[in-house]
Motif scaffolding. Structure first.
Motif, PDB file in Angstrom:
ATOM      1  N   ILE A 211      39.974  41.866  28.044  1.00 57.11           N
ATOM      2  CA  ILE A 211      38.834  42.787  28.026  1.00 57.11           C
ATOM      3  C   ILE A 211      37.692  42.200  27.192  1.00 57.11           C
ATOM      4  O   ILE A 211      36.533  42.170  27.616  1.00 57.11           O
ATOM      5  N   THR A 212      38.039  41.643  26.026  1.00 53.55           N
ATOM      6  CA  THR A 212      37.002  41.074  25.164  1.00 53.55           C
ATOM      7  C   THR A 212      36.280  39.937  25.882  1.00 53.55           C
ATOM      8  O   THR A 212      35.053  39.862  25.898  1.00 53.55           O
ATOM      9  N   ILE A 213      37.056  39.057  26.509  1.00 52.15           N
ATOM     10  CA  ILE A 213      36.423  37.902  27.153  1.00 52.15           C
ATOM     11  C   ILE A 213      35.562  38.358  28.331  1.00 52.15           C
ATOM     12  O   ILE A 213      34.436  37.880  28.522  1.00 52.15           O
ATOM     13  N   ALA A 214      36.057  39.329  29.114  1.00 53.22           N
ATOM     14  CA  ALA A 214      35.266  39.829  30.240  1.00 53.22           C
ATOM     15  C   ALA A 214      33.969  40.422  29.738  1.00 53.22           C
ATOM     16  O   ALA A 214      32.883  40.158  30.269  1.00 53.22           O
ATOM     17  N   PHE A 215      34.075  41.212  28.658  1.00 53.85           N
ATOM     18  CA  PHE A 215      32.875  41.846  28.117  1.00 53.85           C
ATOM     19  C   PHE A 215      31.886  40.800  27.608  1.00 53.85           C
ATOM     20  O   PHE A 215      30.698  40.822  27.930  1.00 53.85           O
ATOM     21  N   LEU A 216      32.435  39.825  26.842  1.00 56.83           N
ATOM     22  CA  LEU A 216      31.556  38.763  26.336  1.00 56.83           C
ATOM     23  C   LEU A 216      30.941  37.990  27.499  1.00 56.83           C
ATOM     24  O   LEU A 216      29.754  37.669  27.498  1.00 56.83           O
ATOM     25  N   GLY A 217      31.755  37.708  28.504  1.00 56.79           N
ATOM     26  CA  GLY A 217      31.258  36.983  29.688  1.00 56.79           C
ATOM     27  C   GLY A 217      30.111  37.721  30.336  1.00 56.79           C
ATOM     28  O   GLY A 217      29.074  37.144  30.683  1.00 56.79           O
ATOM     29  N   TRP A 218      30.287  39.039  30.455  1.00 54.54           N
ATOM     30  CA  TRP A 218      29.247  39.855  31.077  1.00 54.54           C
ATOM     31  C   TRP A 218      27.965  39.792  30.248  1.00 54.54           C
ATOM     32  O   TRP A 218      26.872  39.606  30.762  1.00 54.54           O
ATOM     33  N   LYS A 219      28.172  39.890  28.904  1.00 48.62           N
ATOM     34  CA  LYS A 219      27.009  39.843  28.007  1.00 48.62           C
ATOM     35  C   LYS A 219      26.292  38.495  28.112  1.00 48.62           C
ATOM     36  O   LYS A 219      25.070  38.418  28.200  1.00 48.62           O
ATOM     37  N   ILE A 220      27.116  37.423  28.112  1.00 48.31           N
ATOM     38  CA  ILE A 220      26.527  36.076  28.163  1.00 48.31           C
ATOM     39  C   ILE A 220      25.767  35.896  29.468  1.00 48.31           C
ATOM     40  O   ILE A 220      24.622  35.434  29.496  1.00 48.31           O
ATOM     41  N   ALA A 221      26.408  36.318  30.571  1.00 49.63           N
ATOM     42  CA  ALA A 221      25.750  36.167  31.871  1.00 49.63           C
ATOM     43  C   ALA A 221      24.464  36.970  31.898  1.00 49.63           C
ATOM     44  O   ALA A 221      23.431  36.513  32.381  1.00 49.63           O
ATOM     45  N   LYS A 222      24.532  38.199  31.344  1.00 43.76           N
ATOM     46  CA  LYS A 222      23.352  39.065  31.304  1.00 43.76           C
ATOM     47  C   LYS A 222      22.202  38.356  30.624  1.00 43.76           C
ATOM     48  O   LYS A 222      21.080  38.294  31.136  1.00 43.76           O
TER      49      LYS A 222
END
Lengths: 460, 223
Positions: A173-184
């Motif tokens: 969950i943390t990595i997905a969230f961070l990934g989403w943030k980074i992509a954003k």
């Protein structure tokens, strides 16, 4: 899944991809850790059992009579109270030399040889280490066994598993969230671009997407997008001027028609007078028809229509036949026409004749009177060059690009516009394009060269 | 000679019917597609003039319903000038194709070709007043005067004399004399006619070659 990925945003897509990758990587790590943990625990337990048995083994092996045995048994009793988590058992042929505490275990669960074993005792898992102690004095051979509960009973096992699973899920969950943030944040320039793009409209055709402070990946895209906008603007403007030119070109003959007819009908006329008006009207109408037909032809070429009725033909022969047609007007204007070179090409003969007619007529109209006109046919590597060369006034470079534009006239005054609508060279360009070729124009040392190319090998 | 005209635009029907009747054709008119198909399949016609855009049934469907059992020659009239629609017309069995706006003379000429009307007899000698044209030896004389004509001038004279007393348009002249089938925006035909006329009509001789303004030329003894 595919459908889903197609519809969602890039940021979400990246987040999902990160999550999947994280799930795979973390699972591998977690499984690895779990295995290491389990083997560590086993190793630790075995070491502990070994340490204990070494001590007991030493004492028991030195016990050589019943008296010493009673003392030992007494000591053993002390270290295995009923709630003890260590189980000790000594067994031999002689019932005197038997000991078992703190609880009874069935014989068959205890191994009778050196080494480790596991057994379920009273519902708990125990690890057992046994040693065979050789006889000494009156003491017979004994089997010494010592057992401890394995640390991982069911609850502890479950808790360990749970910890790993929670760690795994939280990690994903943390990595997905961070990934989403980074992509954003990485895609922020795209959002900005999209806001700029929304402002593009026919009303501000010259607007472009900003090309500064952009990541490299996007600046290329923006550059080509702006290029496309540039071309669109150009063709939009061309279309707009074309439309107004068309309206203007049609307005003159229409005005004549309306005016002449109104004048003719405003009072009684003789049959001859009316006939004269009708003839004159017919001439204007014919002119309208020609303009409309030519514009339709141009628009077909604009829509990418290609020449279809292709035949192998000698270009010199086509030029010769066209020159024969134009012979009378060439003679009247006292021009001499030369044809140089030849090549075979795949062409629609009628269209090519029309292009050459227009080029030669153009040379007659705009060239120096009584000068030579030369048509050259030059085969080059990939295409054949057909040029019409005449003597004439130098055309400035800036004007040269425009001569293929519809309704363009070099001299602003319209001379004899009955036979010239200003579409002749535009039609040459359309015909060249329909054959996959291009047009060109040069003005040098008093020689005007206007012509077109035809591909040598036609691929359709 | 009986002709079926299938066309829904009243003004077009009006002038075509009048023009064709004056040329000696008898004309039936159908103003929508189904009527057209009905008349075409029941009547005996020498040619059908068929508009493509029609109410109740379009021209291509009429043609597809008609062919192959009915082989009456068909000329298609249309405002669509794309190669694809032209091909579609020919594929459905049309004999010729005219794009609007077309000239009436053009239509007449095409009609004559598809009904083989002009090909009734192979003439070898044509006499118009004191003009004698020998089509075999390709020589022309007026009275006792031998006309010194170039090949193209003779070809022009031949085209006009074969259609004597008919107006021949510049388009048809370009096509038949020079094999040029497009609007040229040149005055080649005018110039050639002028030269031919200069040789044909000396001072005092009766006029033979008449210019019909806006339409074309006609060879006839008197206007």
């Amino acid at each position: 899944m595919k459908m889903f990925l197609k519809q969602t945003s890039i940021a979400k897509r990246l987040a999902y991809t990160y999550a999947t990758a994280a799930a795979i990587v973390l699972s591998v790590i977690v499984i690895g850790l779990y295995c290491i943990e389990i083997s560590e625990i086993n190793r630790y337990q075995k070491a502990e059992l070994q340490n204990r048995i070494v001590l007991l083994e030493h004492i028991l092996s030195e016990t050589n009579n019943l008296q010493a045995w009673q003392n030992l048994k007494h000591d053993l009793q002390k270290i295995t109270p009923p709630n003890s988590n260590i189980y000790i058992r000594i067994q031999s042929q002689d019932p005197h030399y038997n000991f078992e505490a703190p609880f009874k275990v069935s014989d068959k669960l205890i191994p009778q040889s050196n080494g480790f074993a596991k057994a379920d005792i009273n519902g708990k898992e125990f690890r057992i280490l046994s040693r065979i102690i050789p006889p000494l004095g009156t003491r017979p051979q004994c089997v010494l066994s010592i057992a401890v509960e394995t640390y991982l009973n069911e609850t502890e096992d479950f808790l360990l598993d749970l910890a790993f699973i929670i760690f795994l899920v939280l990690g994903i969950i943390t990595i997905a969230f961070l990934g989403w943030k980074i992509a954003k944040s990485g895609l922020q320039p795209v959002d900005i671009l999209s806001r700029h793009a929304q402002e593009l409209s026919p009303k501000n055709l010259s607007a472009r997407l900003p090309n500064t402070h952009l990541p490299d990946e996007l600046s290329g895209f923006v550059l080509s997008f702006n290029g496309a906008l540039e071309r669109l603007e150009e063709s939009y403007n061309r279309l707009a001027t074309f439309n107004s030119d068309v309206a203007h070109e049609l307005r003159t003959p229409l005005g004549n028609l309306i005016g002449q007819t109104e004048v003719a009908l405003s009072r009684p006329r003789s049959k001859e007078e009316l006939e004269e008006v009708m003839h004159s009207n017919l001439e204007e109408l014919e002119r309208l028809r020609t303009i409309i037909n030519e514009m339709l032809f141009l628009s077909r070429a604009d829509h990418g229509e290609l020449a279809t009725n292709l035949k192998s033909a000698s270009l010199a022969q086509i030029v010769k036949e066209t020159a024969e047609f134009l012979e009378v007007i060439l003679e009247e204007s006292e021009h001499c026409l030369n044809i140089q070179g030849d090549a075979i090409a795949q062409v629609e003969v009628n269209l090519l004749k029309q292009a050459i007619t227009n080029l030669i007529t153009n040379a007659i109209q705009h060239g120096t009177k009584k000068s030579d006109i030369t048509v050259t046919i030059k085969p080059e590597e990939t295409h054949i060059k057909v040029s019409v060369i005449n003597h004439g006034h130098e055309i400035p470079e800036t004007e040269l690009n425009k001569i293929f534009t519809r309704f363009y006239r070099i001299s602003k005054e319209r001379k004899n516009s009955v036979s010239n609508h200003g579409l002749g060279l535009a039609i040459v360009k359309a015909i060249a394009n329909m054959h996959g070729g291009e047009v060109f124009a040069q003005s040098q040392d008093g020689l005007i060269t206007i012509g077109f190319t035809i591909p040598r090998h036609h691929h359709l | 000679m009986k002709i079926l005209l299938v066309e829904d635009e009243i003004k077009t029907v009006d002038y075509l019917k009048r023009g064709l009747s004056e040329q000696g054709y008898s004309v039936d008119v159908a103003m929508d597609g189904l009527d057209g198909l009905h008349l075409a399949s029941t009547g005996e016609y020498d040619a059908i003039i068929l508009d493509l855009m029609l109410p109740s049934m379009d021209g291509i469907s009429i043609l597809q319903n008609l062919r192959p059992s009915n082989s009456t020659p068909v000329i298609i009239l249309t405002a669509k000038d794309a190669v694809s629609s032209r091909l579609e017309g020919f594929k459905a069995g049309a004999d010729d194709y005219l794009v609007k706006p077309f000239s009436f003379l053009e239509l007449l000429a095409r009609l004559q070709v598809i009904t083989r009307r002009s090909k009734n007899k192979e003439e070898t000698h044509i006499y118009i007043g004191d003009l004698h044209i020998d089509l075999l030896s390709r020589r022309a004389t007026r009275g006792n005067r031998k006309l010194d004509l170039t090949a193209k001038e003779f070809a022009l004279l031949e085209v006009l004399s074969r259609r004597r007393s008919q107006i021949v348009s510049k388009t048809i002249i370009s096509e038949l004399v020079w094999d040029i089938c497009f609007d040229t925006n040149t005055n080649v035909v005018e110039a050639t006619v002028k030269r031919l006329r200069a040789k044909l009509e000396l001072d005092g001789e009766p006029k033979l070659l008449h210019t019909i303004r806006g339409m074309g030329y006609m060879l006839e003894l008197s206007a």
